[in-house]
Scaffold this motif. Structure first.
Motif, short mmCIF file in Angstrom:
data_model
loop_
_atom_site.label_atom_id
_atom_site.label_comp_id
_atom_site.label_asym_id
_atom_site.label_seq_id
_atom_site.Cartn_x
_atom_site.Cartn_y
_atom_site.Cartn_z
N GLU A 3 41.64 107.63 80.72
CA GLU A 3 41.25 108.32 79.48
C GLU A 3 40.96 109.80 79.71
OE1 GLU A 3 38.21 106.29 77.41
OE2 GLU A 3 38.26 107.60 75.66
N PHE A 6 44.17 111.62 79.73
CA PHE A 6 44.68 111.69 78.37
C PHE A 6 43.96 112.76 77.56
CE2 PHE A 6 44.43 110.49 73.89
CZ PHE A 6 45.78 110.44 73.56
N TYR A 26 52.10 112.15 76.90
CA TYR A 26 51.05 112.08 75.88
C TYR A 26 51.39 111.04 74.82
CZ TYR A 26 48.68 113.60 71.57
OH TYR A 26 47.99 113.64 70.39
N ALA A 29 51.23 107.47 76.29
CA ALA A 29 49.86 107.01 76.50
C ALA A 29 49.20 106.65 75.18
CB ALA A 29 49.06 108.09 77.23
N TRP A 36 42.54 105.49 71.76
CA TRP A 36 42.26 106.89 72.11
C TRP A 36 42.57 107.84 70.95
CZ3 TRP A 36 44.97 106.84 77.58
CH2 TRP A 36 44.19 106.06 78.46
#
Length: 266
Positions: A3, A6, A26, A29, A36
């Motif tokens: 995370e 990210f 990006y 993910a 997220w």
């Protein structure tokens, strides 16, 4: 991808600064971790707030200095980044697992540094925008909505038909101007280039007339400047004087030092 990594990409995406490879990583993910999305929303909102029009203000110099110092200390991408050779990916993975051979240069990718720099500057810019747009803006707005009594009095005097003023030069190269109006019933001293009175001391105002000086309040100096409203009633022919007294003003109600400013008004 974790995370934290990210979040670095999300900051870059909000600023539209990702290259094609990072943009692909990006998107992948985000598809894999829809939870997220909150990070994306927060960064997008922050980036949008940076673009919102605000009333121009000049931030304190120490904020700009601190921001530039933080940026200077951050790792920078020197522009020498090269895309990794796909054919060597497995070999590099093996080297990472067991450590580089003796005398070999460790493989260091500048990309994580670039993302850390992006994230850090993103956060600093957001903080600066909040401070300037909200903090300093609020102070400026408060000053406009609630100006000091001395400023209000000066405006009333200047708007009066019988407004008068007199200016004297100070020994240190500054100046002091007395503004007064009989119809407004007020007098204001405006000084520029006035030195600090010193620790534990203050400037005290006086109306000086035939029967002696009359205390008219104390005032502070900010950066050599002062705008002070004299308390009490000014009489025709009064001179306006300033002395240096102990903090809070002369306890006896009479000057204890020679005046540093004397402005005749007649």
């Amino acid at each position: 991808m974790n995370e934290k990594d990210f979040a670095e990409l999300a900051a870059g995406a909000a600023l539209h600064s990702l290259d094609a490879e990072d943009e692909r990583r990006y998107r992948a993910a985000l598809t894999e971790h829809p939870e997220w999305e909150d990070t994306v929303d927060a960064d997008t909102a922050t980036a949008a707030s940076l673009a919102d029009p605000v009333e121009p203000v000049t931030p304190p110099s120490h904020i700009r200095t601190a921001l530039l110092a933080r940026i200077a200390d951050m790792p920078q991408d020197d522009g020498s980044r090269t895309d990794p050779d796909p054919s060597s990916a497995n070999a590099e993975s093996t080297a990472d697992s067991y450590g580089a051979g003796a005398g070999a240069e460790p493989a260091i990718s500048p990309k994580p540094k670039q993302r850390r720099w992006t994230r850090s500057v993103f956060a600093l810019a957001a903080c600066l925008a909040v401070l300037v747009g909200v903090g300093i803006g609020a102070v400026a707005l408060n000053q406009q909505l609630n100006p000091p009594a001395s400023v209000v009095a000066l405006q009333e005097i200047e708007a009066a038909g019988d407004a008068q003023q007199a200016t004297v030069e100070l020994d240190d190269g500054g100046s002091a101007t007395a503004h007064w109006s009989a119809s407004a019933g007020k007098a204001v001293l405006v000084a520029d280039g006035l030195p600090s009175p010193g620790d534990g001391q203050t400037y005290e105002l006086w109306f000086v007339r035939g029967d002696g000086p009359v205390a008219a309040g104390v005032f502070d100096v900010d950066g050599g400047e002062a705008t002070a409203l004299l308390t009490g009633d000014m009489q025709a022919g009064d001179a306006i004087a300033v002395t240096v007294e102990q903090s809070g003003g002369s306890p006896s109600g009479q000057p204890t030092t020679d005046p540093v400013i004397v402005i005749p008004t007649a």
